[in-house]
Write an enzyme that holds these catalytic residues in place. Structure first.
Site, PDB file in Angstrom:
ATOM      1  N   GLY A 157      -6.983   5.354   4.688  1.00  0.00           N
ATOM      2  CA  GLY A 157      -6.447   6.227   3.713  1.00  0.00           C
ATOM      3  C   GLY A 157      -6.968   7.719   4.013  1.00  0.00           C
ATOM      4  N   GLU A 200       0.782  -1.293   0.020  1.00  0.00           N
ATOM      5  CA  GLU A 200      -0.140  -0.091  -0.171  1.00  0.00           C
ATOM      6  C   GLU A 200       0.825   1.355  -0.025  1.00  0.00           C
ATOM      7  OE1 GLU A 200      -3.684  -0.500   2.833  1.00  0.00           O
ATOM      8  OE2 GLU A 200      -2.418  -2.332   3.392  1.00  0.00           O
ATOM      9  N   ASP A 257     -15.453  -1.581   8.649  1.00  0.00           N
ATOM     10  CA  ASP A 257     -16.011  -1.866   7.376  1.00  0.00           C
ATOM     11  C   ASP A 257     -17.010  -3.033   7.425  1.00  0.00           C
ATOM     12  OD1 ASP A 257     -14.214  -0.297   5.970  1.00  0.00           O
ATOM     13  OD2 ASP A 257     -12.895  -1.591   5.470  1.00  0.00           O
ATOM     14  N   SER A 305      -6.279  -2.914   2.418  1.00  0.00           N
ATOM     15  CA  SER A 305      -6.607  -2.570   1.231  1.00  0.00           C
ATOM     16  C   SER A 305      -7.141  -3.949   0.276  1.00  0.00           C
ATOM     17  CB  SER A 305      -5.594  -1.929   0.510  1.00  0.00           C
ATOM     18  OG  SER A 305      -5.625  -0.707   1.015  1.00  0.00           O
ATOM     19  N   TYR A 358      -8.774   2.250  -5.385  1.00  0.00           N
ATOM     20  CA  TYR A 358      -7.628   3.708  -5.861  1.00  0.00           C
ATOM     21  C   TYR A 358      -7.681   3.969  -7.127  1.00  0.00           C
ATOM     22  CZ  TYR A 358      -6.383   2.161  -1.122  1.00  0.00           C
ATOM     23  OH  TYR A 358      -6.506   1.970   0.100  1.00  0.00           O
ATOM     24  N   ARG A 362     -11.696   3.374  10.490  1.00  0.00           N
ATOM     25  CA  ARG A 362     -12.840   3.133   9.870  1.00  0.00           C
ATOM     26  C   ARG A 362     -13.071   1.620   9.999  1.00  0.00           C
ATOM     27  NH1 ARG A 362     -10.664   2.618   4.577  1.00  0.00           N
ATOM     28  NH2 ARG A 362     -11.485   0.388   4.562  1.00  0.00           N
ATOM     29  N   GLU A 404     -13.674  -5.694   9.285  1.00  0.00           N
ATOM     30  CA  GLU A 404     -12.648  -5.184   9.775  1.00  0.00           C
ATOM     31  C   GLU A 404     -12.475  -4.130  10.353  1.00  0.00           C
ATOM     32  OE1 GLU A 404      -9.601  -5.716   6.831  1.00  0.00           O
ATOM     33  OE2 GLU A 404     -10.152  -4.161   5.739  1.00  0.00           O
ATOM     34  N   ASN A 421      -9.982  -0.516  10.421  1.00  0.00           N
ATOM     35  CA  ASN A 421      -8.744   0.042   9.974  1.00  0.00           C
ATOM     36  C   ASN A 421      -8.289   1.041  10.835  1.00  0.00           C
ATOM     37  OD1 ASN A 421      -8.582  -1.153   6.673  1.00  0.00           O
ATOM     38  ND2 ASN A 421     -10.773  -0.783   7.389  1.00  0.00           N
TER      39      ASN A 421
END
Length: 301
Positions: free
Chosen positions: A268, A7, A249, A143, A208, A247, A262, A264
């Site tokens: 990002g 990443e 998800d 990611s 991305y 974050r 998960e 994070n």
């Protein structure tokens, strides 16, 4: 920012955006591209940890994946007494370990997809205990690096080899439905964001590549569902011991059931990333978001 994980390029973009946001807010910011292994033409972390940068008011971490997000760097910064943003060493390690975090989510009653760790030659276990379709992914990557959606028996071995290139392999039941994410800022869950990827899952390309995903902010959900999603996000964040921001998800199935995938800990942070999108929906500009995160770290000093 930078680092050596898959990443790396995303990390560089996050770091540049955060530095610009600080400057917009009237602060000085010094982006530092680091390497932990020497694989890239960047500044070795050992050099940075013994430099004038130790005198900075705060280190805003924009590293994604690998040593920069799995608790390794955080442990070094704790030892140096450096104020840094984001979760500490243990929470970072737990969040990166998708198997351990799944176990902790279950202990708090947070719904998760059925899953198990699998080794070479255990294709039959996946078919028997998980079934198809399923997701095969690395135990410790971000990611969606190394992730495959497997729909037939003949794809299992290929998926396991792909994920296995990054370490231990985790197989989970694939949840058909919607991609949702909830950003956490301090003690607050921000409005949920729904992601509409062009691919079947919100994979690296969709995350991305411009135009490969669309977003609904805030997500169009019944109030009761939105509140429950925020509650589960905060629970997941807290059971891992996370702090500052992150974050969480989720997938929502066709019957409205939500499943936590998960947390994070260093998501990002470009101006178009999911956490800034959620912040804007809550009336928080990108420079204000960056400042609020930095202040949390400074106040722990």
């Amino acid at each position: 920012m930078g680092g050596d994980s898959p990443e790396r390029e995303v990390s560089l973009a996050s770091g540049a955006a955060v530095a610009e946001a600080f400057r917009e807010g009237g602060y000085e910011a010094s982006p530092v591209d680091v390497t932990f292994t020497g694989r890239f033409p960047a500044r070795p972390i050992w050099d940075v940890l013994n430099s004038e940068l130790l005198e900075a008011d705060v280190w805003f971490l924009c590293l994604h994946g690998g040593f920069g997000e799995n608790g390794g760097l955080q442990a070094l910064l704790e030892e140096k007494g450096v104020p840094y943003t984001g979760s500490g060493p243990l929470a970072s390690m737990l969040a990166m370990d998708k198997w351990m975090s799944k176990k902790l989510f279950m202990s708090e009653g947070i719904p998760v997809p059925d899953g198990m760790l699998v080794g070479p030659g255990e294709d039959g276990r996946i078919l028997e205990e998980i079934g198809l379709p399923c997701v095969v992914k690395p135990r410790s990557q971000g990611s969606t690096v190394g992730l495959s959606v497997v729909r037939c028996e003949g794809e299992i071995k290929k998926g396991m080899e792909f994920a296995g290139a990054y370490g231990d392999v985790l197989a989970e039941r694939f949840i058909t439905g919607r991609d949702l994410t909830v950003a956490i800022l301090g003690e607050e869950a921000l409005p949920a964001v729904e992601v509409h990827p062009k691919h079947e899952v919100y994979d690296y390309t969709c995350k991305y590549t411009p135009g490969m995903s669309e977003y609904t902010v805030p997500a169009e959900l019944p109030e009761e569902t939105a509140d429950a999603l925020k509650e589960h996000a905060l629970k997941a964040f807290k059971v891992l011991g996370c702090r500052d921001f992150g974050r969480v998800d989720f997938r929502m199935d066709t019957e409205g059931g939500t499943y936590c995938l998960e947390v994070n800990t260093l998501p990002g942070m470009t101006s178009t990333s999911l956490v800034p999108k959620a912040a804007r929906a809550a009336g928080i500009s990108f420079p204000e978001l960056v400042e609020r995160i930095a202040r949390m770290a400074v106040e722990r000093r």
